[in-house]
Design a protein around this motif. Structure first.
Motif, PDB file in Angstrom:
ATOM      1  N   ASP A 157      10.225  33.849 -40.012  1.00  0.00           N
ATOM      2  CA  ASP A 157      10.369  32.622 -40.815  1.00  0.00           C
ATOM      3  C   ASP A 157      10.927  31.464 -40.008  1.00  0.00           C
ATOM      4  O   ASP A 157      10.475  30.313 -40.156  1.00  0.00           O
ATOM      5  CB  ASP A 157      11.273  32.885 -42.024  1.00  0.00           C
ATOM      6  CG  ASP A 157      10.569  33.674 -43.120  1.00  0.00           C
ATOM      7  OD1 ASP A 157      11.257  34.156 -44.033  1.00  0.00           O
ATOM      8  OD2 ASP A 157       9.328  33.802 -43.063  1.00  0.00           O
ATOM      9  N   SER A 158      11.889  31.717 -39.148  1.00  0.00           N
ATOM     10  CA  SER A 158      12.568  30.620 -38.452  1.00  0.00           C
ATOM     11  C   SER A 158      11.693  29.946 -37.394  1.00  0.00           C
ATOM     12  O   SER A 158      12.061  28.888 -36.885  1.00  0.00           O
ATOM     13  CB  SER A 158      13.857  31.133 -37.806  1.00  0.00           C
ATOM     14  OG  SER A 158      13.577  32.098 -36.815  1.00  0.00           O
ATOM     15  N   ASP A 167      16.792  29.681 -30.171  1.00  0.00           N
ATOM     16  CA  ASP A 167      15.612  30.387 -29.675  1.00  0.00           C
ATOM     17  C   ASP A 167      15.880  31.050 -28.319  1.00  0.00           C
ATOM     18  O   ASP A 167      15.027  31.781 -27.809  1.00  0.00           O
ATOM     19  CB  ASP A 167      14.428  29.429 -29.522  1.00  0.00           C
ATOM     20  CG  ASP A 167      13.941  28.873 -30.837  1.00  0.00           C
ATOM     21  OD1 ASP A 167      13.659  27.672 -30.912  1.00  0.00           O
ATOM     22  OD2 ASP A 167      13.859  29.655 -31.816  1.00  0.00           O
TER      23      ASP A 167
END
Length: 121
Positions: free
Chosen positions: A62-63, A90
């Motif tokens: 999702d992110s 990330d």
């Protein structure tokens, strides 16, 4: 045995982009699914994106939806991960995974050695 080699990691500022590549090599094999996972220090390895070679169906964590794109070049047995609008969260080691069949029929799941992605704020 199917061998995976990743490339394309590095250091980038927040908001920047990177493209990861992963090439599979070996003999007498068919890849059915390719995926990218990542592992940050102190965290478990997690699935980032996956793609089914026949039909091209994809799924994303999702992110990263809307920022990352997974794609393949089937002729080259290569999977890519285009990463845009990168965020410090990330930052991780990114691993390529491929699963399928070798001939005579035996399933396999291979992992690359990992490539470091670091996003500075």
């Amino acid at each position: 045995q199917v061998h995976l080699v990743e490339s394309g990691g590095g250091l980038v500022q927040a908001g920047g982009s990177l493209t990861l590549s992963c090439a599979a090599s070996g003999s007498n094999f068919r890849i059915d699914v390719m995926a990218w996972h990542r592992q940050a220090p102190g965290n478990q390895r997690e699935l980032v994106a996956g793609i089914i070679r026949d039909g091209g169906s994809t799924n994303y964590k999702d992110s990263v939806k809307g920022r990352f794109t997974i794609s393949t070049d089937n002729a080259k047995n290569t999977v890519y991960l285009q990463m845009n609008s990168l965020k410090p969260e990330d930052t991780a080691v990114y691993y390529c995974n491929a699963a399928g069949m070798t001939y005579p029929a035996r399933s396999f799941s291979s992992w690359g050695q990992g490539t470091q992605v670091t996003v500075s704020s």
